[in-house]
Design a protein around this motif. Structure first.
Motif, PDB file in Angstrom:
ATOM      1  N   ARG A 587      21.366 -62.829 -66.035  1.00  0.00           N
ATOM      2  CA  ARG A 587      22.713 -63.309 -66.194  1.00  0.00           C
ATOM      3  C   ARG A 587      23.014 -64.377 -65.212  1.00  0.00           C
ATOM      4  N   ASN A 588      23.838 -65.315 -65.436  1.00  0.00           N
ATOM      5  CA  ASN A 588      24.182 -66.249 -64.564  1.00  0.00           C
ATOM      6  C   ASN A 588      25.415 -65.936 -63.564  1.00  0.00           C
ATOM      7  N   SER A 589      26.108 -64.917 -63.821  1.00  0.00           N
ATOM      8  CA  SER A 589      26.950 -64.518 -63.063  1.00  0.00           C
ATOM      9  C   SER A 589      27.201 -62.935 -63.153  1.00  0.00           C
ATOM     10  N   ARG A 590      27.703 -62.118 -62.149  1.00  0.00           N
ATOM     11  CA  ARG A 590      27.580 -60.862 -62.207  1.00  0.00           C
ATOM     12  C   ARG A 590      28.929 -60.275 -62.965  1.00  0.00           C
ATOM     13  N   PHE A 591      30.085 -61.006 -62.683  1.00  0.00           N
ATOM     14  CA  PHE A 591      31.192 -60.732 -63.256  1.00  0.00           C
ATOM     15  C   PHE A 591      31.613 -61.172 -64.589  1.00  0.00           C
ATOM     16  N   ASP A 594      28.188 -66.160 -68.930  1.00  0.00           N
ATOM     17  CA  ASP A 594      28.498 -66.770 -70.091  1.00  0.00           C
ATOM     18  C   ASP A 594      26.959 -66.921 -70.822  1.00  0.00           C
ATOM     19  N   LYS A 595      25.857 -66.454 -70.149  1.00  0.00           N
ATOM     20  CA  LYS A 595      24.482 -66.262 -70.672  1.00  0.00           C
ATOM     21  C   LYS A 595      23.627 -65.454 -69.850  1.00  0.00           C
ATOM     22  N   GLY A 596      22.555 -65.001 -70.561  1.00  0.00           N
ATOM     23  CA  GLY A 596      21.629 -64.193 -70.033  1.00  0.00           C
ATOM     24  C   GLY A 596      21.594 -62.823 -70.703  1.00  0.00           C
ATOM     25  N   THR A 597      20.609 -61.853 -70.019  1.00  0.00           N
ATOM     26  CA  THR A 597      20.499 -60.648 -70.423  1.00  0.00           C
ATOM     27  C   THR A 597      20.422 -59.719 -69.497  1.00  0.00           C
ATOM     28  N   LEU A 598      20.833 -58.263 -69.528  1.00  0.00           N
ATOM     29  CA  LEU A 598      20.963 -57.243 -68.742  1.00  0.00           C
ATOM     30  C   LEU A 598      20.441 -56.112 -69.242  1.00  0.00           C
ATOM     31  N   PHE A 599      18.978 -55.617 -68.744  1.00  0.00           N
ATOM     32  CA  PHE A 599      18.407 -54.415 -69.653  1.00  0.00           C
ATOM     33  C   PHE A 599      18.130 -53.568 -68.657  1.00  0.00           C
ATOM     34  N   THR A 600      18.523 -52.161 -68.809  1.00  0.00           N
ATOM     35  CA  THR A 600      18.257 -51.265 -67.936  1.00  0.00           C
ATOM     36  C   THR A 600      17.550 -49.895 -68.676  1.00  0.00           C
ATOM     37  N   VAL A 616      17.752 -30.388 -65.226  1.00  0.00           N
ATOM     38  CA  VAL A 616      17.935 -31.161 -66.484  1.00  0.00           C
ATOM     39  C   VAL A 616      17.284 -32.467 -66.263  1.00  0.00           C
ATOM     40  N   ALA A 617      16.927 -32.934 -67.590  1.00  0.00           N
ATOM     41  CA  ALA A 617      16.223 -34.219 -67.881  1.00  0.00           C
ATOM     42  C   ALA A 617      17.190 -34.991 -68.702  1.00  0.00           C
ATOM     43  N   PHE A 618      17.304 -36.441 -68.198  1.00  0.00           N
ATOM     44  CA  PHE A 618      18.303 -37.268 -68.901  1.00  0.00           C
ATOM     45  C   PHE A 618      17.629 -38.577 -68.817  1.00  0.00           C
ATOM     46  N   PHE A 619      17.849 -39.311 -69.993  1.00  0.00           N
ATOM     47  CA  PHE A 619      17.496 -40.751 -70.224  1.00  0.00           C
ATOM     48  C   PHE A 619      18.289 -41.692 -70.632  1.00  0.00           C
ATOM     49  N   ARG A 620      18.682 -42.686 -69.907  1.00  0.00           N
ATOM     50  CA  ARG A 620      19.453 -43.814 -70.392  1.00  0.00           C
ATOM     51  C   ARG A 620      18.949 -45.414 -70.677  1.00  0.00           C
ATOM     52  N   THR A 621      19.292 -46.093 -71.679  1.00  0.00           N
ATOM     53  CA  THR A 621      18.725 -47.115 -71.811  1.00  0.00           C
ATOM     54  C   THR A 621      20.121 -47.997 -72.180  1.00  0.00           C
ATOM     55  N   ASP A 622      20.144 -49.439 -71.712  1.00  0.00           N
ATOM     56  CA  ASP A 622      21.377 -50.015 -71.797  1.00  0.00           C
ATOM     57  C   ASP A 622      20.884 -51.452 -71.929  1.00  0.00           C
ATOM     58  N   LEU A 623      21.362 -52.238 -73.101  1.00  0.00           N
ATOM     59  CA  LEU A 623      20.931 -53.604 -73.325  1.00  0.00           C
ATOM     60  C   LEU A 623      22.231 -54.416 -73.435  1.00  0.00           C
ATOM     61  N   ARG A 624      22.440 -55.594 -72.769  1.00  0.00           N
ATOM     62  CA  ARG A 624      23.721 -56.479 -72.739  1.00  0.00           C
ATOM     63  C   ARG A 624      23.078 -57.901 -72.883  1.00  0.00           C
ATOM     64  N   GLN A 625      23.769 -58.498 -73.878  1.00  0.00           N
ATOM     65  CA  GLN A 625      23.380 -60.091 -73.824  1.00  0.00           C
ATOM     66  C   GLN A 625      24.733 -60.884 -74.126  1.00  0.00           C
ATOM     67  N   TYR A 626      24.431 -62.095 -73.576  1.00  0.00           N
ATOM     68  CA  TYR A 626      25.820 -62.882 -73.361  1.00  0.00           C
ATOM     69  C   TYR A 626      25.223 -64.351 -73.839  1.00  0.00           C
ATOM     70  N   PHE A 627      26.193 -64.881 -74.949  1.00  0.00           N
ATOM     71  CA  PHE A 627      26.057 -66.105 -75.493  1.00  0.00           C
ATOM     72  C   PHE A 627      27.197 -67.126 -75.219  1.00  0.00           C
ATOM     73  N   ASN A 628      27.120 -68.540 -74.849  1.00  0.00           N
ATOM     74  CA  ASN A 628      28.424 -69.348 -74.936  1.00  0.00           C
ATOM     75  C   ASN A 628      28.349 -69.853 -76.403  1.00  0.00           C
ATOM     76  N   ILE A 629      29.077 -69.328 -77.386  1.00  0.00           N
ATOM     77  CA  ILE A 629      28.960 -69.924 -78.651  1.00  0.00           C
ATOM     78  C   ILE A 629      30.151 -71.169 -78.648  1.00  0.00           C
TER      79      ILE A 629
END
Length: 778
Positions: A587-591, A594-600, A616-629
């Protein structure tokens, strides 16, 4: 003696001829020069007479004649002619004359100048619909400066363009000059605004292969519509229409019509109705395909086949000029990444009209290899230089690396320590193969103290407070104290993080927290701490390892609660948890990126070999993508529109016994399906109260656009649900919500306020929910 006398006479005659011919003659005059040869005579003095506002040194700087130089009379006349032209070219004088006389055994050259008038004041007449202050911003002519016809004409053009951009196509502007005393002049800009006009229709003639809709989509110029008062569509701008002709041609050439031609537009004016109708003629021609692709030059650096394998164009495909331009840029970037900063790539095309193909030759002039010279940091008045330099991804003395410089810009911007980041490449004087890098920074405040109040449908009023510093002591340390109180939860968190411990590319930090949550059938009081380690694997990929130790205590258990909750009421349970994770972030900004990817990806385990009372066992996956359209839309009002989506999945279960009820999962907070309360989703107990699940799924799409200052407007669509194990991620059981919201950067962090509506409302559910959040959640 006789020879000496004749020499003196020749010199005197030559001098008199020169003085007579040069005196009082402007630059375009004719100089009659004595043709008799003469010796060079020294210039003893050069004087400027008549200047009042223009400094003498300014004129002397530009002319070539100087004290101490010697000229023959022919050379002197020619040089005077050139100097007079130069003085006229300065734009400060309306008349220039020259005198030459004898002086101290040589010559004295005197330039008599008459200055142009000085502008005393600038006034406006006739402006009604545009404020004077806004008009003055377009002026290139200024008061208390010497009048210049070119800048006056430019000012008139700028004002007319301003009116055109506001819809007044027929506006006329005239500059009226009135002479004053003491060589001054007043300028009155007479404005005839005319009536506001709009584009009624845009008609294309000759378009058969590409639809009118697609052509309009490629243009910035648009017809007026119902929302024109917001989108500013329908405004005629001559320069924008000229660019649109190039965009139309590029559209055709991007679909294979290599020889398409676009004629000059015909603008039909309807002054009575305030309408403009535009007609554009198009000659489409035939569709061409790609013939041969060839790369000439640079083969010793990058094999041509290696480059061709990454091309967007391939032989036999439809010709696309846009792809050709992108391939050209990719070739240039490939050479720049190998140290050839000034590689020049020029594509040339050759059409075969019989076969209807276009062959492309990419001519590469790689130039010389370039090295990084000195990297200089400027403007960091508070941030320590090592904090900045550890974000720099180029090395002094190494080969030029364009990707490294791009990454450096992005990493410095992502720190959010600076309002403006400039990474400038400068050729080192005297060297053609060294580039010095100047990093210019503008420090911004990084600390804040604040408090706020909000509201949402489930928790009621929410009181928040925060102390935060993202660049503690200028060392890049992050420290925060956060607290919140609402009708169903209380939270206090203290955090510290060193994002680059001892400049070794790994982070070290920790948190201490106290959380109390009120559920429908019990309360959970939780407190503990966490220590966090992180290591950068690449510029965009980071591995984290966290260890958390906490205690939980269940109180206020309802009689209808699950039995395992009733059994542990009042007990203090110890939880020992290990959380490894991988985070990929471009990502080009934390807050507000307007473009980039955050994948956890973040699995975790509690209990077992780690000890404690909770296994307890736990699993999380999180994908976020941003586009200046917004760049792809033809609506100038939406140029900064950003589209983003998020896909998150979570799963948890006990690997020994049953999962504790207070470890079941809900969709709430920043992972809500907006429009739904936490208790609207997932399994319920025998009394109908939500008990959470073992798996959750969330799909969210947002459109975000800047509004006023630090605010953003948001439209969103969410889908997801909470499930048990047996029906985990059942897509036929999704719930749907949509709505609008606002985002604001505050001293406490980003504020989020959303109003969501259920799209599949069930009996007994509220139709909408209000969601409020601020800062970071724990």
């Amino acid at each position: 003696m006789a020879n000496a006398a004749r020499t003196v006479v020749c010199v005197c005659i030559s001098f008199l001829c020169l003085a007579f011919s040069a005196r009082s003659v402007p630059a375009q005059g004719s100089y009659d020069v004595a043709q008799a040869p003469s010796p060079a005579i020294s210039i003893k003095a050069v004087e400027i007479h008549g200047n009042k506002r223009v400094d003498r040194s300014t004129v002397l700087f530009y002319i070539k004649i100087a004290e101490g130089k010697a000229y023959t009379n022919i050379e002197l006349v020619e040089q005077i002619r050139e100097d007079v032209r130069t003085i006229y070219g300065l734009g400060f004088f309306r008349d220039v004359k020259v005198d030459v006389d004898s002086f101290e055994g040589g010559l004295r050259v005197i330039y008599h100048v008459t200055e142009k008038p000085t502008i005393r004041k600038i006034e406006f007449r006739g402006n009604i619909n545009i404020e004077e202050e806004k008009i003055r911003e377009t002026l290139t002519v200024k008061a208390q400066t010497i009048i210049n016809e070119a800048t006056i004409k430019e000012t008139v053009r700028n004002i007319r363009k301003l009116y055109q951009e506001d819809g007044y196509y027929f506006a006329r502007v005239e500059a009226v000059l009135k002479e004053g005393t003491r060589n001054t002049v007043d300028i009155t800009l007479m404005i005839n605004e005319g009536e506001s006009v709009e584009i009624e229709t845009i008609t294309f003639r000759g378009n058969e292969r590409i639809s009118r809709k697609d052509i309009l989509a490629a243009m910035d110029t648009d017809e007026a519509g119902f929302w024109s008062f917001i989108t500013e569509s329908g405004i005629f701008k001559e320069d924008e229409l000229e660019k649109d002709l190039l965009r139309i041609r590029l559209l055709y050439q991007s679909r294979g019509y290599f020889k398409a031609q676009v004629g000059q537009p015909i603008v039909k004016e309807d002054r009575d109705r305030g309408k403009l109708n535009i007609v554009i003629s198009i000659s489409e021609g035939f569709q061409y395909k790609i013939g041969e692709l060839e790369i000439r030059g640079g083969e010793d650096v990058i094999p041509p086949e290696e480059i061709k394998n990454k091309f967007r164009l391939f032989p036999g495909e439809v010709f696309n000029r846009g792809s050709m331009i992108q391939d050209t840029q990719d070739i240039s970037d490939a050479f720049a990444a190998r140290g050839y900063a000034f590689a020049d790539v020029q594509p040339s095309t050759r059409a075969d009209d019989e076969k209807k193909t276009v062959s492309i030759i990419y001519n590469v002039k790689k130039g010389r290899r370039v090295y990084i010279g000195k990297v200089t940091v400027k403007g960091n008045t508070r941030t320590r230089e090592n904090v900045i330099r550890r974000e720099v991804r180029v090395t002094e003395g190494a080969l030029y690396d364009s990707k490294g410089l791009t990454t450096t810009r992005r990493r410095l911007n992502r720190l959010n320590y600076f309002g403006d980041v400039k990474v400038v490449e400068n050729r080192r004087p005297g060297s053609s193969d060294i580039l010095d890098i100047d990093i210019s920074l503008d420090e911004r405040p990084t600390g804040s103290i604040g408090a706020g109040f909000g509201f949402n449908s489930r928790e009621g009023g929410i009181l928040t407070a925060s102390i935060r510093e993202d660049n503690l002591f200028g060392r890049g340390y992050r420290m925060s104290l956060n607290g919140s109180i609402s009708g169903s939860s209380q939270l206090a968190v203290a955090s510290f993080n060193n994002p680059n411990f001892q400049d070794r590319d790994f982070s070290l930090g920790g948190d201490v927290f106290i959380v109390e949550d009120e559920f429908s059938t019990f309360d959970n009081f939780r407190q503990g701490g966490r220590i966090n380690f992180g290591k950068s694997l690449t510029d965009d990929l980071t591995a984290y390892l966290s260890y958390e130790l906490s205690t939980s205590k269940i109180t206020n258990v309802s009689a209808v609660a699950l039995q395992d909750i009733i059994d542990i009421e009042g007990d203090t349970l110890l939880e020992s948890k290990l959380i490894p994770s991988l985070v990929f972030d471009t990502r080009n900004s934390r807050f507000f990126p307007d473009k980039g990817t955050l994948f956890t990806v973040a699995p975790s385990i509690a209990g077992g070999p780690l000890g404690g009372d909770i296994d307890v066992a736990f699993f999380r996956t999180d994908l976020r993508q941003y586009f200046n359209i917004g760049d792809k839309l033809r609506n100038r009002f939406l140029k900064k529109l950003v589209c983003s989506y998020r896909v998150e999945a979570r799963y948890t279960d006990a690997f020994k016994g049953s999962l504790p009820a207070f470890r079941r999962l809900f969709l709430q907070g920043r992972r809500s399906i907006r429009g739904f309360d936490r208790d609207d989703l997932g399994p319920v107990d025998r009394s109908g109260e939500a008990i959470g699940g073992l798996s959750t799924g969330l799909l969210s799409t947002e459109l975000v656009h800047p509004f006023v200052g630090p605010t953003r407007l948001v439209a969103f669509f969410d889908a997801g649900n909470v499930w048990e194990t047996h029906n985990a991620y059942d897509l036929s059981d999704l719930r749907y919500g949509a709505g609008i919201g606002i985002r604001v950067i505050t001293p406490l962090g980003p504020l989020r306020l959303d109003v969501g509506y259920k799209l599949d409302k069930k009996s007994g559910e509220r139709p909408r929910e209000v969601h409020f959040g601020i800062g970071s959640s724990f």
